[in-house]
Enzyme design. Structure first.
Site, PDB file in Angstrom:
ATOM      1  CD  GLU A   1       8.692  12.931  12.147  1.00 14.38           C
ATOM      2  OE1 GLU A   1       7.518  12.519  12.219  1.00 14.38           O
ATOM      3  OE2 GLU A   1       9.603  12.293  11.621  1.00 14.38           O
TER       4      GLU A   1
ATOM      5  CB  CYS B   1      12.189   8.681   9.703  1.00 16.33           C
ATOM      6  SG  CYS B   1      13.418   7.612   8.948  1.00 16.33           S
TER       7      CYS B   1
ATOM      8  CE  LYS C   1      -2.532   3.391   1.814  1.00 13.70           C
ATOM      9  NZ  LYS C   1      -1.764   4.588   1.408  1.00 13.70           N
TER      10      LYS C   1
ATOM     11  CD  GLU D   1      11.036  -0.413  12.028  1.00 14.35           C
ATOM     12  OE1 GLU D   1      11.616   0.462  12.694  1.00 14.35           O
ATOM     13  OE2 GLU D   1      11.077  -1.622  12.308  1.00 14.35           O
TER      14      GLU D   1
HETATM   15  P1  NDP Z   1       1.507   8.469   7.818  1.00  9.53           P
HETATM   16  O1  NDP Z   1       1.580   7.781   9.121  1.00  9.53           O
HETATM   17  O2  NDP Z   1       0.557   9.562   7.641  1.00  9.53           O
HETATM   18  O3  NDP Z   1       1.197   7.410   6.639  1.00  9.53           O
HETATM   19  C1  NDP Z   1       1.966   6.255   6.447  1.00  9.53           C
HETATM   20  C2  NDP Z   1       1.157   5.285   5.613  1.00  9.53           C
HETATM   21  O4  NDP Z   1       0.004   4.867   6.370  1.00  9.53           O
HETATM   22  C3  NDP Z   1       0.624   5.877   4.314  1.00  9.53           C
HETATM   23  O5  NDP Z   1       0.599   4.898   3.310  1.00  9.53           O
HETATM   24  C4  NDP Z   1      -0.801   6.255   4.728  1.00  9.53           C
HETATM   25  O6  NDP Z   1      -1.666   6.410   3.641  1.00  9.53           O
HETATM   26  C5  NDP Z   1      -1.164   5.089   5.597  1.00  9.53           C
HETATM   27  N1  NDP Z   1      -2.303   5.324   6.479  1.00  9.53           N
HETATM   28  C6  NDP Z   1      -2.769   6.508   6.954  1.00  9.53           C
HETATM   29  N2  NDP Z   1      -3.850   6.294   7.745  1.00  9.53           N
HETATM   30  C7  NDP Z   1      -4.070   4.963   7.753  1.00  9.53           C
HETATM   31  C8  NDP Z   1      -5.055   4.122   8.374  1.00  9.53           C
HETATM   32  N3  NDP Z   1      -6.009   4.618   9.136  1.00  9.53           N
HETATM   33  N4  NDP Z   1      -4.998   2.792   8.166  1.00  9.53           N
HETATM   34  C9  NDP Z   1      -4.020   2.260   7.396  1.00  9.53           C
HETATM   35  N5  NDP Z   1      -3.080   3.007   6.761  1.00  9.53           N
HETATM   36  C10 NDP Z   1      -3.101   4.341   6.952  1.00  9.53           C
HETATM   37  O7  NDP Z   1       3.008   8.928   7.500  1.00  9.53           O
HETATM   38  P2  NDP Z   1       3.507   9.836   6.312  1.00  9.53           P
HETATM   39  O8  NDP Z   1       3.150   9.180   5.025  1.00  9.53           O
HETATM   40  O9  NDP Z   1       3.114  11.238   6.557  1.00  9.53           O
HETATM   41  O10 NDP Z   1       5.089   9.662   6.452  1.00  9.53           O
HETATM   42  C11 NDP Z   1       5.886  10.412   7.262  1.00  9.53           C
HETATM   43  C12 NDP Z   1       6.137   9.712   8.597  1.00  9.53           C
HETATM   44  O11 NDP Z   1       6.813   8.471   8.372  1.00  9.53           O
HETATM   45  C13 NDP Z   1       7.054  10.532   9.474  1.00  9.53           C
HETATM   46  O12 NDP Z   1       6.623  10.447  10.803  1.00  9.53           O
HETATM   47  C14 NDP Z   1       8.405   9.824   9.295  1.00  9.53           C
HETATM   48  O13 NDP Z   1       9.306  10.092  10.325  1.00  9.53           O
HETATM   49  C15 NDP Z   1       7.952   8.391   9.233  1.00  9.53           C
HETATM   50  N6  NDP Z   1       8.981   7.530   8.651  1.00  9.53           N
HETATM   51  C16 NDP Z   1       9.626   6.602   9.446  1.00  9.53           C
HETATM   52  C17 NDP Z   1      10.656   5.836   8.931  1.00  9.53           C
HETATM   53  C18 NDP Z   1      11.379   4.823   9.778  1.00  9.53           C
HETATM   54  O14 NDP Z   1      12.080   3.983   9.205  1.00  9.53           O
HETATM   55  N7  NDP Z   1      11.257   4.832  11.088  1.00  9.53           N
HETATM   56  C19 NDP Z   1      11.089   5.974   7.528  1.00  9.53           C
HETATM   57  C20 NDP Z   1      10.344   6.959   6.798  1.00  9.53           C
HETATM   58  C21 NDP Z   1       9.324   7.697   7.350  1.00  9.53           C
HETATM   59  P3  NDP Z   1      -1.851   7.891   2.977  1.00  9.53           P
HETATM   60  O15 NDP Z   1      -0.576   8.260   2.392  1.00  9.53           O
HETATM   61  O16 NDP Z   1      -2.872   7.703   1.971  1.00  9.53           O
HETATM   62  O17 NDP Z   1      -2.262   8.780   4.092  1.00  9.53           O
END
Ligand code: NDP
Length: 518
Positions: free
Chosen positions: A417, A318, A209, A284
């Site tokens: 963040e 991140c 996804k 993560e």
């Molecule tokens: P989100 O948590 O908003 O989204 C992550 C994924 O989850 C997206 O595909 C999103 O879809 C999906 N999602 C959102 N709501 C739901 C739900 N209710 N049920 C299932 N899936 C859902 O993160 P961001 O995309 O904004 O990414 C940034 C974040 O990711 C930051 O906090 C960053 O630090 C973290 N990150 C962590 C990493 C690590 O390795 N620790 C690496 C990279 C990023 P949609 O896009 O459609 O909202």
């Protein structure tokens, strides 16, 4: 004369020309791009579509079909059939060398279409070319690492143990079955690879996804997987919104394991859903990275290095450094050098040569970042660079200026963040004080210490409450070492990119065998 100080610069764009093959892929013969389910491109029964844009210009790149409950159910069934084998060969029982051959073929096809995948990262993901090119190399690096692991880890029966009274026991290691990867927008190729390769090589069939903002890389990789010859149903790609497509995946009891990368709030919400029907979940999540600069460090050199890490993908990384704790003796010099570095960042369109700070991914992020900048001042931060909106001639993107603040111990000015080139500098009187402040955050993803005294640096690094602790570097990630978070930055499991990651995609049961009574 060029000095070492002058050579440290932010990741920079080379001029990038979008290849025709990318444009054709996005055009998709005039139809919206469908999801990939059971080896076919499908439109989706909800008739819902969304547009994916270039964040630096708001140009619409492609229209994409959103996958709903019916498509998720169809993908889970297809993945289950592929896993168990539908009267034919099964992915579960395929020889590891067969899986490896297909993975290698997929990597080769990605390399053949490097420019298309770079276009996905640069145009859809808003990255500068230097970063996108580095990310691209992770496809092969990740595949090769997990191919090595797959050849070493014994699946199936473990050694037998006598349990007593004519009973023996042994372990049986097997893949979960259908597993899903929920991916964020900031590193689409890297995070798709980090999920896809260990999951497939350990014998699972997968649902990907991708984030709503950056669906193109995963859709293109899904298309290449079909060309590589993966059996239908082994790799399914389900684009759509998190609260629709992502939620349907989390709610489906046929998904045995979810690997989630994203923000802590969303990760915690999905975990609650998964817990209702026993789907295991690895998380993560985001961080609020810290750096401690000791008094023996050269403030000019270290400020520029830290500036580079703070600005990696414009702070949308991140483990980015957002909180800097500097020995009071050098804090002013450090602040001056950091200010100079931030001020020197060239704001521009990500596909234009020389750009170092491009647009953020979407208007919601822009609003959140601008609000966070204001809140930092309201909490007592002294703005050195105030941030605010930026403009780039001829480009209608989501541009923001870098922000830098001074603070003092005791003022909690940046508790969350802030996903941008944003940092706070706090002078400290001792390394212990710095450590206590760095560790006071609920996040725990990445931290670093900067000093000429490497042994002292290592001693401090051991005390960070973070999944990754570094000395004189920050965003280093290597295969074989776990990359994961502590506190609200991570969930259970062994982090990513190590042997434990591969094991996370498997489960172990104990089998007891007694002689037949009588
Ligand atoms: P989100 O948590 O908003 O989204 C992550 C994924 O989850 C997206 O595909 C999103 O879809 C999906 N999602 C959102 N709501 C739901 C739900 N209710 N049920 C299932 N899936 C859902 O993160 P961001 O995309 O904004 O990414 C940034 C974040 O990711 C930051 O906090 C960053 O630090 C973290 N990150 C962590 C990493 C690590 O390795 N620790 C690496 C990279 C990023 P949609 O896009 O459609 O909202």
């Amino acid at each position: 004369m060029t000095t070492a100080t002058a050579e440290i610069r932010a990741l920079t764009a080379a001029a990038f020309r979008t290849p025709e093959k990318f444009t054709e892929f996005c055009r998709n013969g005039g139809k919206p791009l469908g999801g990939i389910v059971d080896g076919e491109q499908i439109a989706g029964s909800m008739n819902a579509t969304f547009q994916t844009i270039d964040p630096g210009s708001q140009e619409v790149l492609a229209t994409v079909c959103e996958m709903g409950e019916a498509e998720v159910a169809r993908a889970v069934s297809a993945a289950q059939r592929a896993f168990h084998g539908d009267g034919g060969s099964s992915w579960r029982n395929a020889d590891v060398e067969e899986r490896i051959e297909l993975v290698n073929r997929l990597v080769e096809l990605c390399e053949r279409d490097r420019d298309v995948l770079l276009a996905c990262e640069i145009r859809d993901g808003g990255k500068v070319s230097e970063l996108a090119e580095g990310d691209f190399t992770q496809i092969r690096a990740c595949a090769e690492y997990f191919i090595g692991v797959a050849r070493q880890i014994a699946m199936g029966d473990g050694p037998s143990l006598p349990v007593g009274n004519g009973v023996r026991g042994f372990t049986y290691r097997e893949p979960w079955g259908v597993v899903a990867g929920i991916i964020p927008w900031n590193y689409p190729i890297v995070l798709t690879s980090w999920f896809m390769f260990p999951a497939l090589l350990s014998g699972n069939t997968i649902l990907i996804k991708p984030a709503e903002d950056t669906p193109l890389s995963a859709l293109y990789i899904g298309k290449l997987a079909q060309e590589a010859g993966f059996p239908p149903g082994v790799i399914n790609v389900l684009p759509g919104r998190g609260e629709i497509t992502g939620q349907c995946i989390a709610e489906h009891p046929g998904v045995r394991f979810i690997s989630f990368t994203g923000s802590p709030g969303v990760g915690q919400a999905i975990l609650r859903t998964c817990d209702r029907h026993g789907t295991r979940m690895k998380r993560e999540m985001g961080g609020n990275g810290s750096a401690i600069v000791l008094g023996d460090a050269d403030p000019a050199v270290v400020a520029r290095l830290i500036g580079r890490y703070t600005n990696q993908h414009f702070g949308q990384t991140c483990c980015t450094i957002h909180r800097i704790f500097v020995d009071r003796k050098i804090a002013d010099d450090f602040t001056d050098a950091q200010t100079e570095f931030f001020k020197g960042l060239k704001i521009g369109y990500q596909a234009d040569a020389g750009t170092q700070l491009g647009a953020v991914i979407n208007p919601t992020q822009r609003r959140r970042i601008l609000q966070a900048q204001q809140e930092t001042v309201a909490r007592g931060g002294r703005a050195i660079l105030t941030g605010g909106e930026a403009t780039v001639a001829g480009k209608n993107g989501f541009y923001i200026k870098p922000a830098l603040y001074r603070t003092e111990p005791g003022l909690n000015i940046n508790p969350q963040e802030v996903f941008h080139t944003y940092a706070t500098i706090c002078p400290v009187s001792s390394a212990d004080e710095a450590l206590q402040l760095a560790n006071s955050s609920p996040y725990g993803l990445g931290a670093s210490v900067w000093t000429k005294d490497v042994e002292k640096g290592i001693a401090l690094a051991r005390q960070f409450r973070d999944g990754t602790a570094q000395v004189n570097c920050h965003n280093s990630i290597a295969y074989g070492l776990p990359y994961g978070g502590q506190g609200i930055s991570g969930g259970p499991g062994g982090g990513v990119n190590c042997e434990e990651t591969f094991l996370d995609y498997t489960q172990v049961k104990a089998v007891y065998v007694a002689d037949y009574p009588g």
